[in-house]
Design a protein around this motif. Structure first.
Motif, PDB file in Angstrom:
ATOM      1  N   ALA A  87       0.867  -1.185   0.000  1.00  0.00           N
ATOM      2  CA  ALA A  87       0.000   0.000   0.000  1.00  0.00           C
ATOM      3  C   ALA A  87       0.902   1.232   0.000  1.00  0.00           C
ATOM      4  CB  ALA A  87      -0.864  -0.017   1.256  1.00  0.00           C
ATOM      5  N   PRO A  88       0.397   2.379  -0.485  1.00  0.00           N
ATOM      6  CA  PRO A  88       1.225   3.587  -0.421  1.00  0.00           C
ATOM      7  C   PRO A  88       1.568   3.922   1.028  1.00  0.00           C
ATOM      8  CG  PRO A  88      -0.994   4.080  -1.246  1.00  0.00           C
ATOM      9  CD  PRO A  88      -0.930   2.618  -1.041  1.00  0.00           C
ATOM     10  N   TRP A  89       2.706   4.536   1.246  1.00  0.00           N
ATOM     11  CA  TRP A  89       3.153   4.837   2.619  1.00  0.00           C
ATOM     12  C   TRP A  89       2.355   6.038   3.128  1.00  0.00           C
ATOM     13  CZ3 TRP A  89       6.895   7.585   5.887  1.00  0.00           C
ATOM     14  CH2 TRP A  89       7.444   6.783   6.881  1.00  0.00           C
ATOM     15  N   ARG A  90       1.129   5.763   3.586  1.00  0.00           N
ATOM     16  CA  ARG A  90       0.233   6.864   3.939  1.00  0.00           C
ATOM     17  C   ARG A  90      -0.394   6.692   5.326  1.00  0.00           C
ATOM     18  NH1 ARG A  90       2.536   9.188   0.724  1.00  0.00           N
ATOM     19  NH2 ARG A  90       1.835  10.494  -1.006  1.00  0.00           N
ATOM     20  N   GLY A  91       0.218   5.886   6.177  1.00  0.00           N
ATOM     21  CA  GLY A  91      -0.281   5.729   7.545  1.00  0.00           C
ATOM     22  C   GLY A  91       0.173   6.896   8.417  1.00  0.00           C
ATOM     23  N   ALA A  92       0.064   6.695   9.732  1.00  0.00           N
ATOM     24  CA  ALA A  92       0.445   7.751  10.683  1.00  0.00           C
ATOM     25  C   ALA A  92       1.883   8.196  10.455  1.00  0.00           C
ATOM     26  CB  ALA A  92       0.261   7.248  12.105  1.00  0.00           C
TER      27      ALA A  92
END
Ligand SMILES: Cc1cc2nc3c(=O)[nH]c(=O)nc-3n(C[C@H](O)[C@H](O)[C@H](O)COP(=O)(O)OP(=O)(O)OC[C@H]3O[C@@H](n4cnc5c(N)ncnc54)[C@H](O)[C@@H]3O)c2cc1C
Length: 410
Positions: free
Chosen positions: A35-40
Motif C-alpha cells: 500500500a502507499p506509505w500513507r499511515g500515521a
C-alpha cells in the motif's frame, strides 16, 4: 546471535527496527501490504517532540477533558459509536494517571526521549539523508493576552527534558505575526526540539536503505504470529507461512490482535488524528513548526507543502473518518488567515496508543514487539529500533526497557 528476523509492518517504527537489526548483521524480511506509505508515519506533524516528557496519562490532562471536547470547540472527540473502544481504555487511562504511576512513566519516557535525536542523527547519516532532520526548535503561540499569560507561565515552569523554552524575542514575534492575519498575543520558542522536513522522503529513504542492505519485502498482511520449537512463524493472508529466528510485531494500531494469542495483553486504541495540507503560499521554507495552542493545532512546513494537524479521536482502527474534523481544521486555517492554498488534501490516521501513554517494546521468546508510540512515534522510532535490536542481540539498550514491557498490563 539473531540470524534472521521478520518485521511485521512498514511504518516508521518497523523500518527503524529492521534497519537496526540489519546493522547488527541480521537478515530481515519486512511483511506489510503493498500500500502507499500513507499511515500515521506519513501523515503526522513532523515534530521531533523531545520536550514532551510527561505522559498524557496524567491528572493534569484528565482535568482538561471537559473543555477540550470536540462538541465544545476543542480537539478531543469521544464518538458515541466507538464507546465500546474508548470506555474501557479511559478507565485504564484514569488508573495510569495516578501520581505514582505518572511519575514512573515520566522517568521512563524522559530517559527514552533523551536518546531520540542522537538516534535519528545516526539513522539518517547511515541512510545518506542527514538533511531530513532539522534541529531548530519550534514555537507555541497564543491569540489572546489571557491564554498567552496562562500558557507561557505553564510552559516556562514545565519540565521539557533536553529541550529548553524561552520567551520569543521581538524579532521572532514580529515574524510570527506575518504568518497569520489573526492577532498573535504571545509566543514561546523551544530549542533542542526539531522536525523531519519531509515525511514522504523519510519513508522512501528508510526503505531504500533497507533494500540496499539486502532486506527482503513480502507484500502481504500478517494474519498470525506464532512460536514453534523456539523459532517464529508468520502466517499470511495470501502467501505461504514464513519462518525466522525472531518476529517483531510493529504494525502500529493494528498490533494488538497479533500478540494476543501469545498471551500478551495490549489494550491499544486508535487515537485518530486529522490533517489538511496544501500549497504553502508564502509560509517560509525554514519556519520551524508552530503550535497554535488555543486551537490545539500544529502547522508544519514540509518540502513544498504546508500541513495543519489536530484532533484526538478515540475510535477503532477501521471506523470511517468524520468529515466534520476536516471542516474544523479548515475553519481554524481560515480564522487564522494561513496561506494554505487549494487544492487542500484531507487525511486521517491512527496514533497507536496504550492507556499509560508509554510504548510497548520487549520480547517473549521468539516474538518481539515495538508499537504503541502514541503522539511520539516519529520522535521515538529511531531510538526504539536501536533499543529493541540491542535487546534481541543481548546488548545493553541505551535506556531501561523494563517500563515498556507488555507484562505491565497483566
Ligand atoms: C495527526 C497526527 C500527528 C502526529 N504528529 C506527530 C509528531 O509531530 N511527532 C511525532 O513524534 N509523532 C506524531 N504522531 C504520531 C506518529 O505518527 C505515530 O506514533 C507513528 O507514526 C506510529 O508509527 P508506527 O510505525 O507504529 O505505525 P504506522 O505508521 O501506523 O504503521 C503501521 C504499519 O503496519 C502495517 N500493518 C498493519 N497491520 C498489518 C498486518 N496485519 N500485517 C502487516 N502489516 C500491517 C500498516 O500497513 C502500516 O504501514 C502523529 C500522529 C498523527 C495521527
Amino acid at each position: 546471535m539473531i540470524r534472521s528476523a521478520i518485521v511485521v509492518g512498514d511504518g516508521v517504527v518497523a523500518l527503524n527496527v529492521a534497519l537496526a537489526l540489519q546493522r547488527r548483521g541480521t537478515e530481515v524480511t519486512i511483511v506489510a501490504p503493498d500500500a502507499p506509505w500513507r499511515g500515521a508515519s506519513w501523515g503526522n506533524a513532523g515534530h521531533i517532540a523531545v520536550e514532551q516528557v510527561e505522559p498524557l496519562a496524567s491528572r493534569a490532562t484528565v482535568k482538561t477533558v471537559p473543555k477540550r471536547l470536540f462538541s465544545r470547540g476543542g480537539a478531543l472527540a469521544l464518538p458515541i459509536r466507538a464507546i465500546g473502544a474508548w470506555l474501557p481504555f479511559t478507565m485504564r487511562l484514569l488508573r495510569a494517571s495516578a501520581p505514582a504511576r505518572f511519575a514512573r512513566g515520566k522517568a521512563a519516557l524522559s530517559a527514552m526521549l533523551e536518546t531520540a535525536i542522537p538516534a535519528w542523527q545516526r539513522v539518517l547519516a547511515d541512510a545518506g539523508v542527514p538533511e531530513l532532520l532539522r534541529v531548530d526548535g519550534h514555537f507555541v503561540v497564543w491569540e489572546t493576552p489571557q491564554s498567552a499569560a496562562r500558557g507561557r507561565a505553564a510552559w516556562l515552569a514545565a519540565d521539557t527534558g533536553t529541550a529548553t523554552v524561552r520567551e520569543a524575542s521581538d524579532a521572532e514575534l514580529a515574524r510570527l505575526r506575518t504568518l497569520t492575519t489573526a492577532p498573535i498575543a504571545g509566543a514561546v520558542r523551544f530549542e533542542g526540539s526539531g522536525q523531519i522536513t519531509d515525511t514522504g522522503a523519510l519513508g522512501a529513504a528508510l526503505i531504500d536503505r533497507f533494500v540496499a542492505a539486502g532486506g527482503a519485502r513480502v507484500h502481504d498482511r500478517a494474519r498470525s504470529v506464532l512460536e514453534r520449537d523456539g523459532r517464529a512463524r508468520v502466517t499470511l493472508d495470501e502467501g505461504a507461512p514464513i519462518d525466522a529466528d525472531v518476529v517483531v510485531v510493529a504494525a502500529g494500531a493494528a498490533s494488538a490482535p497479533l500478540v494476543a494469542p501469545l498471551g500478551l495483553r495490549a489494550p491499544l486504541i486508535a487515537e485518530r488524528g486529522y490533517h489538511i495540507e496544501g500549497d504553502p503560499g508564502d509560509w517560509p521554507a525554514d519556519q520551524p513548526p508552530v503550535v497554535f495552542e488555543d486551537r490545539s493545532m500544529i502547522v508544519t512546513r514540509f518540502a513544498g507543502r504546508l500541513r495543519a494537524a489536530s484532533i484526538v479521536e478515540f475510535a477503532r482502527v477501521d471506523t470511517p473518518a468524520d468529515p466534520r474534523k476536516w471542516a474544523r481544521l479548515r475553519a481554524h486555517v481560515a480564522a487564522l488567515g494561513l496561506p494554505l492554498r487549494e487544492p487542500v488534501a484531507p487525511w486521517m490516521g491512527a496514533r497507536p496508543t496504550l492507556p499509560d501513554y508509554l510504548p510497548a517494546i520487549g520480547r517473549r521468546g521468539a516474538v518481539a514487539y515495538a508499537f504503541g508510540h502514541q503522539h511520539l512515534g516519529l520522535t521515538l522510532s529511531a531510538t526504539s529500533g536501536e533499543a529493541l535490536a540491542a535487546l534481541l542481540h543481548e546488548e545493553a539498550p541505551a535506556f531501561d526497557l523494563s517500563p515498556f514491557d507488555l507484562g505491565r498490563f497483566g
